[in-house]
Write a protein that holds these residues in place. Structure first.
Motif, mmCIF file in Angstrom:
data_model
loop_
_atom_site.group_PDB
_atom_site.id
_atom_site.type_symbol
_atom_site.label_atom_id
_atom_site.label_comp_id
_atom_site.label_asym_id
_atom_site.label_seq_id
_atom_site.Cartn_x
_atom_site.Cartn_y
_atom_site.Cartn_z
ATOM 1 N N GLY A 46 29.378 -10.482 -16.716
ATOM 2 C CA GLY A 46 29.127 -11.904 -16.886
ATOM 3 C C GLY A 46 28.219 -12.469 -15.816
ATOM 4 N N ILE A 47 27.215 -11.672 -15.413
ATOM 5 C CA ILE A 47 26.297 -12.104 -14.363
ATOM 6 C C ILE A 47 24.863 -11.850 -14.794
ATOM 7 C CG2 ILE A 47 27.944 -11.644 -12.502
ATOM 8 C CD1 ILE A 47 26.356 -9.023 -12.007
ATOM 9 N N ALA A 48 23.929 -12.381 -14.041
ATOM 10 C CA ALA A 48 22.520 -12.046 -14.248
ATOM 11 C C ALA A 48 22.272 -10.656 -13.674
ATOM 12 C CB ALA A 48 21.628 -13.077 -13.553
ATOM 13 N N LYS A 49 21.485 -9.827 -14.373
ATOM 14 C CA LYS A 49 21.297 -8.456 -13.920
ATOM 15 C C LYS A 49 20.592 -8.381 -12.567
ATOM 16 C CE LYS A 49 17.002 -7.422 -16.462
ATOM 17 N NZ LYS A 49 16.415 -6.513 -17.487
ATOM 18 N N GLY A 50 19.916 -9.488 -12.192
ATOM 19 C CA GLY A 50 19.274 -9.504 -10.894
ATOM 20 C C GLY A 50 20.256 -9.307 -9.748
ATOM 21 N N LEU A 51 21.528 -9.695 -9.967
ATOM 22 C CA LEU A 51 22.529 -9.510 -8.918
ATOM 23 C C LEU A 51 22.807 -8.031 -8.666
ATOM 24 C CD1 LEU A 51 25.197 -12.318 -9.461
ATOM 25 C CD2 LEU A 51 23.576 -12.051 -7.576
ATOM 26 N N ILE A 52 22.729 -7.209 -9.717
ATOM 27 C CA ILE A 52 22.908 -5.764 -9.533
ATOM 28 C C ILE A 52 21.832 -5.237 -8.595
ATOM 29 C CG2 ILE A 52 22.961 -3.506 -10.670
ATOM 30 C CD1 ILE A 52 25.372 -5.188 -11.328
ATOM 31 N N TYR A 53 20.601 -5.657 -8.843
ATOM 32 C CA TYR A 53 19.501 -5.216 -7.984
ATOM 33 C C TYR A 53 19.630 -5.801 -6.581
ATOM 34 C CZ TYR A 53 17.404 -3.614 -12.341
ATOM 35 O OH TYR A 53 17.172 -2.968 -13.522
ATOM 36 N N TYR A 54 20.145 -7.021 -6.485
ATOM 37 C CA TYR A 54 20.281 -7.670 -5.186
ATOM 38 C C TYR A 54 21.273 -6.911 -4.298
ATOM 39 C CZ TYR A 54 21.528 -11.155 -1.673
ATOM 40 O OH TYR A 54 21.784 -11.799 -0.482
ATOM 41 N N TYR A 55 22.414 -6.548 -4.884
ATOM 42 C CA TYR A 55 23.459 -5.900 -4.092
ATOM 43 C C TYR A 55 23.297 -4.380 -3.988
ATOM 44 C CZ TYR A 55 26.212 -10.205 -3.934
ATOM 45 O OH TYR A 55 26.643 -11.487 -3.695
ATOM 46 N N PHE A 56 22.709 -3.752 -5.018
ATOM 47 C CA PHE A 56 22.723 -2.288 -5.071
ATOM 48 C C PHE A 56 21.340 -1.656 -5.265
ATOM 49 C CE2 PHE A 56 26.694 -3.996 -6.812
ATOM 50 C CZ PHE A 56 27.608 -3.488 -5.907
ATOM 51 N N LYS A 57 20.297 -2.452 -5.402
ATOM 52 C CA LYS A 57 18.911 -1.989 -5.536
ATOM 53 C C LYS A 57 18.576 -1.393 -6.902
ATOM 54 C CE LYS A 57 18.407 -3.027 -1.195
ATOM 55 N NZ LYS A 57 17.825 -4.325 -0.840
ATOM 56 N N SER A 58 19.535 -0.662 -7.514
ATOM 57 C CA SER A 58 19.268 0.010 -8.788
ATOM 58 C C SER A 58 20.592 0.365 -9.456
ATOM 59 C CB SER A 58 18.460 1.292 -8.564
ATOM 60 O OG SER A 58 19.216 2.219 -7.795
ATOM 61 N N LYS A 59 20.514 0.824 -10.698
ATOM 62 C CA LYS A 59 21.728 1.277 -11.380
ATOM 63 C C LYS A 59 22.327 2.478 -10.650
ATOM 64 C CE LYS A 59 22.036 3.795 -15.217
ATOM 65 N NZ LYS A 59 22.092 4.261 -16.624
ATOM 66 N N ARG A 60 21.466 3.372 -10.188
ATOM 67 C CA ARG A 60 21.951 4.546 -9.469
ATOM 68 C C ARG A 60 22.636 4.137 -8.168
ATOM 69 N NH1 ARG A 60 19.962 8.361 -5.819
ATOM 70 N NH2 ARG A 60 20.761 10.464 -6.148
ATOM 71 N N GLY A 61 22.057 3.148 -7.467
ATOM 72 C CA GLY A 61 22.692 2.664 -6.256
ATOM 73 C C GLY A 61 24.060 2.070 -6.544
ATOM 74 N N TYR A 62 24.166 1.388 -7.670
ATOM 75 C CA TYR A 62 25.442 0.827 -8.096
ATOM 76 C C TYR A 62 26.435 1.948 -8.393
ATOM 77 C CZ TYR A 62 28.616 -2.076 -10.977
ATOM 78 O OH TYR A 62 29.700 -2.734 -11.501
ATOM 79 N N TYR A 63 25.982 2.943 -9.109
ATOM 80 C CA TYR A 63 26.822 4.090 -9.460
ATOM 81 C C TYR A 63 27.336 4.789 -8.197
ATOM 82 C CZ TYR A 63 27.848 8.756 -11.412
ATOM 83 O OH TYR A 63 28.435 9.934 -11.762
ATOM 84 N N LEU A 64 26.449 5.009 -7.221
ATOM 85 C CA LEU A 64 26.851 5.672 -5.989
ATOM 86 C C LEU A 64 27.865 4.833 -5.221
ATOM 87 C CD1 LEU A 64 23.432 7.098 -4.724
ATOM 88 C CD2 LEU A 64 25.365 8.401 -5.657
ATOM 89 N N ALA A 65 27.690 3.511 -5.223
ATOM 90 C CA ALA A 65 28.646 2.637 -4.552
ATOM 91 C C ALA A 65 30.020 2.730 -5.209
ATOM 92 C CB ALA A 65 28.144 1.197 -4.574
ATOM 93 N N VAL A 66 30.030 2.821 -6.535
ATOM 94 C CA VAL A 66 31.297 2.966 -7.261
ATOM 95 C C VAL A 66 31.964 4.291 -6.893
ATOM 96 C CG1 VAL A 66 32.304 3.283 -9.554
ATOM 97 C CG2 VAL A 66 30.631 1.470 -9.174
ATOM 98 N N ILE A 67 31.184 5.383 -6.823
ATOM 99 C CA ILE A 67 31.735 6.688 -6.478
ATOM 100 C C ILE A 67 32.267 6.684 -5.052
ATOM 101 C CG2 ILE A 67 31.187 9.131 -6.150
ATOM 102 C CD1 ILE A 67 31.398 8.136 -9.072
ATOM 103 N N GLU A 68 31.521 6.094 -4.128
ATOM 104 C CA GLU A 68 31.971 6.043 -2.736
ATOM 105 C C GLU A 68 33.280 5.272 -2.607
ATOM 106 O OE1 GLU A 68 28.574 4.390 -0.840
ATOM 107 O OE2 GLU A 68 27.671 6.346 -0.399
#
Length: 218
Positions: A46-68
């Motif tokens: 329920g957010i703008a996708k720009g927030l994903i890039y803001y916090y995690f730079k990319s989908k892969r960065g988001y995925y790695l943060a979830v794994i960590e």
């Protein structure tokens, strides 16, 4: 901006980032990495996708943060109850590991298999959690985290077996966790006995009171 405002903004950002990671853990538990786009993630959150890039730079960065985050929870759960006697801590470590795997199956599979394809960063995360779990077992068995190479190799072999047994157990959904835990603890006991034969500085820990054996029905 005053220092108090800066701290408030930082805390809100950390909270928001943690919320997004919690959403990611649920999403990746039900859907494969490749099947989720940034648009999908943003829609579910329920957010703008720009927030994903803001916090995690990319989908892969988001995925790695979830794994960590998942790895941190696995290690914390496995290494808990530090006030317990050493032998009992070993049992709790194994049970905590299995409990995490049972309730976070997608994250567990990602951790032990190395993620999407051959992802070197996820491989590095997996190797780090293996080293931490070996150190946790060593601390429970010997009262110290640093152990000789031969002992480390033996525990690494045991842990590799634990990973494969756990994956198979999750796929079959039987026997129950208590039975698998009893099996793995006894295999560990045999490993510790073997280590003592090769490494006099790592004597076999005194046996702990174990639950009665549970039949491993198939």
């Amino acid at each position: 901006m005053s220092s108090s405002h800066q701290r408030g903004a930082t805390e809100r950002a950390q909270i928001r980032r943690s919320e997004l990671i919690a959403i990611g853990r649920k999403l990746f538990a039900d859907t494969s990495y490749d099947a989720l786009s940034v648009d999908d993630i943003a829609q579910h959150a329920g957010i703008a996708k720009g927030l994903i890039y803001y916090y995690f730079k990319s989908k892969r960065g988001y995925y790695l943060a979830v794994i960590e985050e998942s790895v941190a929870e696995l290690v914390t759960r496995a290494a808990g109850e530090r006030q317990l006697p050493r032998a009992e801590r070993v049992h709790r470590t194994v049970d905590g590991y299995l409990c995490y795997a049972e309730h976070h199956q997608a994250a567990f599979r990602t951790i032990v298999t190395g993620g999407v394809g051959f992802d070197t960063e996820v491989q590095a995360i997996r190797d780090a959690v293996r080293e931490e779990l070996i150190a946790t077992i060593a601390e429970g068995a010997y009262g110290r985290r640093e152990i000789p190479l031969m002992a480390r190799l033996a525990l690494l072999g045991w842990l590799s077996g634990v990973e494969q047994i756990t994956l198979d157990w999750l796929a079959r959904r039987r026997p129950d966790r208590e039975a698998v835990c009893a099996l793995l603890v006894r295999l560990l006991r045999a490993t510790l006995r073997t280590i003592a034969e090769f490494e006099p500085t790592c004597p076999e820990p005194p046996p702990a009171a174990e639950p009665a054996a549970v039949p491993l029905t198939v």
